[in-house]
Enzyme design. Structure first.
Site, PDB file in Angstrom:
ATOM      1  N   ASP A  53      88.177  31.182  53.128  1.00 14.97           N
ATOM      2  CA  ASP A  53      89.183  30.126  52.956  1.00 14.97           C
ATOM      3  C   ASP A  53      88.496  28.791  52.635  1.00 14.97           C
ATOM      4  O   ASP A  53      89.159  27.789  52.373  1.00 14.97           O
ATOM      5  CB  ASP A  53      90.120  30.026  54.155  1.00 14.97           C
ATOM      6  CG  ASP A  53      89.402  29.718  55.449  1.00 14.97           C
ATOM      7  OD1 ASP A  53      88.151  29.694  55.460  1.00 14.97           O
ATOM      8  OD2 ASP A  53      90.088  29.499  56.468  1.00 14.97           O
ATOM      9  N   ASP A  92      89.550  36.150  53.869  1.00 12.43           N
ATOM     10  CA  ASP A  92      89.937  35.350  55.039  1.00 12.43           C
ATOM     11  C   ASP A  92      91.452  35.243  55.147  1.00 12.43           C
ATOM     12  O   ASP A  92      92.138  35.001  54.148  1.00 12.43           O
ATOM     13  CB  ASP A  92      89.399  33.915  54.885  1.00 12.43           C
ATOM     14  CG  ASP A  92      88.115  33.689  55.647  1.00 12.43           C
ATOM     15  OD1 ASP A  92      87.768  34.495  56.532  1.00 12.43           O
ATOM     16  OD2 ASP A  92      87.442  32.682  55.346  1.00 12.43           O
ATOM     17  N   GLU A 191      79.332  30.925  63.457  1.00 14.50           N
ATOM     18  CA  GLU A 191      79.034  29.741  62.642  1.00 14.50           C
ATOM     19  C   GLU A 191      78.508  28.603  63.508  1.00 14.50           C
ATOM     20  O   GLU A 191      79.118  28.228  64.523  1.00 14.50           O
ATOM     21  CB  GLU A 191      80.312  29.309  61.888  1.00 14.50           C
ATOM     22  CG  GLU A 191      80.073  28.118  60.978  1.00 14.50           C
ATOM     23  CD  GLU A 191      81.187  27.895  59.952  1.00 14.50           C
ATOM     24  OE1 GLU A 191      82.108  28.727  59.847  1.00 14.50           O
ATOM     25  OE2 GLU A 191      81.112  26.859  59.261  1.00 14.50           O
TER      26      GLU A 191
HETATM   27  O1  KIV Z   1      85.401  30.440  54.520  1.00 12.07           O
HETATM   28  C1  KIV Z   1      84.177  30.643  54.562  1.00 12.07           C
HETATM   29  O2  KIV Z   1      83.426  30.408  53.603  1.00 12.07           O
HETATM   30  C2  KIV Z   1      83.616  31.175  55.798  1.00 12.07           C
HETATM   31  C3  KIV Z   1      82.115  31.202  55.894  1.00 12.07           C
HETATM   32  C4  KIV Z   1      81.607  29.863  56.184  1.00 12.07           C
HETATM   33  C5  KIV Z   1      81.668  32.197  56.890  1.00 12.07           C
HETATM   34  O3  KIV Z   1      84.329  31.530  56.671  1.00 12.07           O
END
Ligand code: KIV
Length: 273
Positions: A53, A92, A191
């Site tokens: 996301d 995501d 993270e």
């Molecule tokens: O949205 C994204 O890029 C992520 C990464 C930072 C793991 O969730």
């Protein structure tokens, strides 16, 4: 590079990621949001592609991940899936499509799987979303968790600083990670947490732990592809390694194009019909 890149061209599955952890092979993961980049990332041998996301920031220029919609995530997911042959593709779940209500969470996850043809979904949170995680899993959808810095909760914390430095927050993170594993998640992204905590979670859990700013002792690493290619100059967290300065390379090339058009150098005799 030889020896580290698998010559196994079979599609990467959740099962194969767990096998990689068991034999100590590190997992490579990068984001992609579009067909062209995803084709390069897959062709270069990356194991997992995350349709993050973070598309909200990187593709749309928003300051947070909150505004991106389910329809937009599905659009990015579809574009990536069309390009990919080997990598596992995870999409995501965007903010607001699973936090409040586990029924809505399952419906959102089903839409992502049905319309984008991705292999799995990822969502942020532990104990507070565990019922939703269980319901999505019971629909046969593989789920990856995401703990530590959770950008969808930025308004609760107010900063993007390192998470779980204090004992209580670290203990909650470990409890959440174990809960996600017990529920049946096939992996977890951690993270921006202390490396020692990343190492502990990777050691205590049997599912793969993928880090972004979580140190070198987790089971794999993920970065935003535009960041590691150096396309932007204004984001420089400590965990980011830039492999190339595409910002300068692209700017120089585009500047040269402008000069060539203005000076009537482009197109030349051979570049026309
Ligand atoms: O949205 C994204 O890029 C992520 C990464 C930072 C793991 O969730």
């Amino acid at each position: 590079m030889a020896g580290y890149i698998s010559d196994d061209t079979r599609k990467v599955t959740t099962h194969r990621l767990i096998e990689m952890k068991q034999r100590g092979e590190k997992i490579s993961m990068l984001t992609s949001y579009d067909y062209t980049i995803a084709k390069i990332v897959d062709g270069a041998g990356v194991d997992v592609i995350l349709v993050g996301d973070s598309a909200s920031n990187v593709m749309a220029g928003n300051t947070t991940t909150l505004p991106i919609t389910l329809d937009q995530m599905i659009y990015h997911g579809k574009s990536v899936v069309r390009a990919v042959k080997r990598a596992m593709v995870i999409v995501d779940m965007p903010f607001g499509t699973y936090q409040g209500n586990s029924k809505e969470g399952v419906a959102s996850a089903i839409r992502i799987m049905k319309e984008s043809h991705a292999d799995a979904i990822k969502l942020e949170g532990g104990e507070e979303i565990i019922e939703t995680v269980k319901r999505i899993l019971s629909a046969g959808i593989p789920v990856m968790g995401h703990l530590g810095l959770m950008p969808q909760s930025i308004n609760k914390y107010g900063t993007y600083t390192v998470r779980a430095k204090e004992e209580a927050e670290a203990e909650k993170l470990i409890k959440d990670a174990k809960m996600l594993e017990e529920a049946g998640c096939f992996g977890i992204v951690l993270e921006k947490i202390p490396a020692s905590l990343g190492e502990r979670v990777a050691r205590e859990l049997s599912i793969p732990i993928i880090g972004i700013g979580a140190g070198g002792q987790v089971d794999g690493q993920v970065l935003v592809v535009q960041d590691m290619l150096g396309m932007s100059k204004d984001f420089s967290p400590r965990f980011l390694r830039r492999y190339v300065d595409l910002h300068t390379i692209m700017t120089d090339a585009i500047h040269q194009y402008v000069v060539d058009v203005k000076s009537n150098d482009f197109p030349n005799e051979k570049e026309q019909y």
